[in-house]
Structure formats: C-alpha cells, structure tokens
Design a protein around this motif. Structure first.
Motif, mmCIF file in Angstrom:
data_model
loop_
_atom_site.group_PDB
_atom_site.id
_atom_site.type_symbol
_atom_site.label_atom_id
_atom_site.label_comp_id
_atom_site.label_asym_id
_atom_site.label_seq_id
_atom_site.Cartn_x
_atom_site.Cartn_y
_atom_site.Cartn_z
ATOM 1 N N GLU A 245 2.421 1.783 -3.418
ATOM 2 C CA GLU A 245 1.452 2.299 -4.389
ATOM 3 C C GLU A 245 1.156 3.774 -4.141
ATOM 4 O O GLU A 245 1.097 4.572 -5.085
ATOM 5 C CB GLU A 245 0.170 1.480 -4.332
ATOM 6 C CG GLU A 245 0.338 0.076 -4.894
ATOM 7 C CD GLU A 245 -0.901 -0.788 -4.722
ATOM 8 O OE1 GLU A 245 -1.895 -0.333 -4.127
ATOM 9 O OE2 GLU A 245 -0.858 -1.946 -5.198
ATOM 10 N N ARG A 246 0.996 4.152 -2.879
ATOM 11 C CA ARG A 246 0.718 5.555 -2.544
ATOM 12 C C ARG A 246 1.909 6.434 -2.927
ATOM 13 O O ARG A 246 1.736 7.512 -3.495
ATOM 14 C CB ARG A 246 0.424 5.669 -1.047
ATOM 15 C CG ARG A 246 -0.089 7.024 -0.635
ATOM 16 C CD ARG A 246 -0.531 7.045 0.795
ATOM 17 N NE ARG A 246 0.193 6.007 1.553
ATOM 18 C CZ ARG A 246 0.023 5.742 2.823
ATOM 19 N NH1 ARG A 246 -0.841 6.399 3.517
ATOM 20 N NH2 ARG A 246 0.713 4.814 3.430
ATOM 21 N N GLU B 201 0.826 -1.216 0.000
ATOM 22 C CA GLU B 201 0.000 0.000 0.000
ATOM 23 C C GLU B 201 0.856 1.260 0.000
ATOM 24 O O GLU B 201 0.574 2.214 -0.738
ATOM 25 C CB GLU B 201 -0.932 0.002 1.202
ATOM 26 C CG GLU B 201 -2.057 -0.998 1.105
ATOM 27 C CD GLU B 201 -2.985 -0.937 2.317
ATOM 28 O OE1 GLU B 201 -3.133 0.161 2.898
ATOM 29 O OE2 GLU B 201 -3.546 -1.979 2.665
ATOM 30 N N CYS C 152 1.999 6.907 -6.669
ATOM 31 C CA CYS C 152 0.984 7.883 -7.102
ATOM 32 C C CYS C 152 1.438 9.314 -6.803
ATOM 33 O O CYS C 152 1.268 10.197 -7.646
ATOM 34 C CB CYS C 152 -0.342 7.603 -6.405
ATOM 35 S SG CYS C 152 -1.195 6.149 -7.026
ATOM 36 N N GLU C 153 2.013 9.532 -5.637
ATOM 37 C CA GLU C 153 2.472 10.877 -5.281
ATOM 38 C C GLU C 153 3.598 11.328 -6.205
ATOM 39 O O GLU C 153 3.641 12.497 -6.630
ATOM 40 C CB GLU C 153 2.939 10.901 -3.828
ATOM 41 C CG GLU C 153 1.795 10.769 -2.842
ATOM 42 C CD GLU C 153 2.253 10.681 -1.401
ATOM 43 O OE1 GLU C 153 3.460 10.911 -1.133
ATOM 44 O OE2 GLU C 153 1.417 10.378 -0.542
#
Length: 65
Positions: free
Chosen positions: A51-52, A48, A55-56
C-alpha cells in the motif's frame, strides 16, 4: 504454456536437424527490471508495504502531470 508442451512433444521440422532449415537458431531472453530501489517484488512484500509503495508511485505519477 500449451504451445511449449506442443513444441516439446512434436517439434517443428526445422528443429529436427534433418534439413537446411535446421541451421536456424532459436533464442529467448527475459529481462526483469524496475526502478523501485530497495523494495521487494509484490509476492514478497506485506500488505502495508504494498500500500505504501502504491501511494508513493501514485504521488510520483501525479507529480509528472
């Protein structure tokens, strides 16, 4: 890594210390740096968080163009 093993098992002439070329200094430096404050390196992060973070980073890159 085989190059390092070869250097250890059969060093170059200048590493033997037997001639004037042996005065040469071999130096190596590794620097690991990044601009991801308070984020673990990928091998220490969960799926997680990876993935975060991805994305950032993508949002930041899109915002620069």
């Amino acid at each position: 890594m085989s190059g390092l093993n070869e250097l250890i098992t059969s060093p170059a002439e200048w590493l033997s210390g037997g001639n004037e070329e042996s005065e040469m200094v071999l130096s190596c430096r590794v620097r690991l740096a990044r601009n991801l404050e308070k984020r673990p390196f990928p091998h220490s992060a969960g799926k997680e968080l990876l993935e975060r973070t991805c994305c950032e980073i993508t949002e930041a890159l899109v915002g620069t163009g």
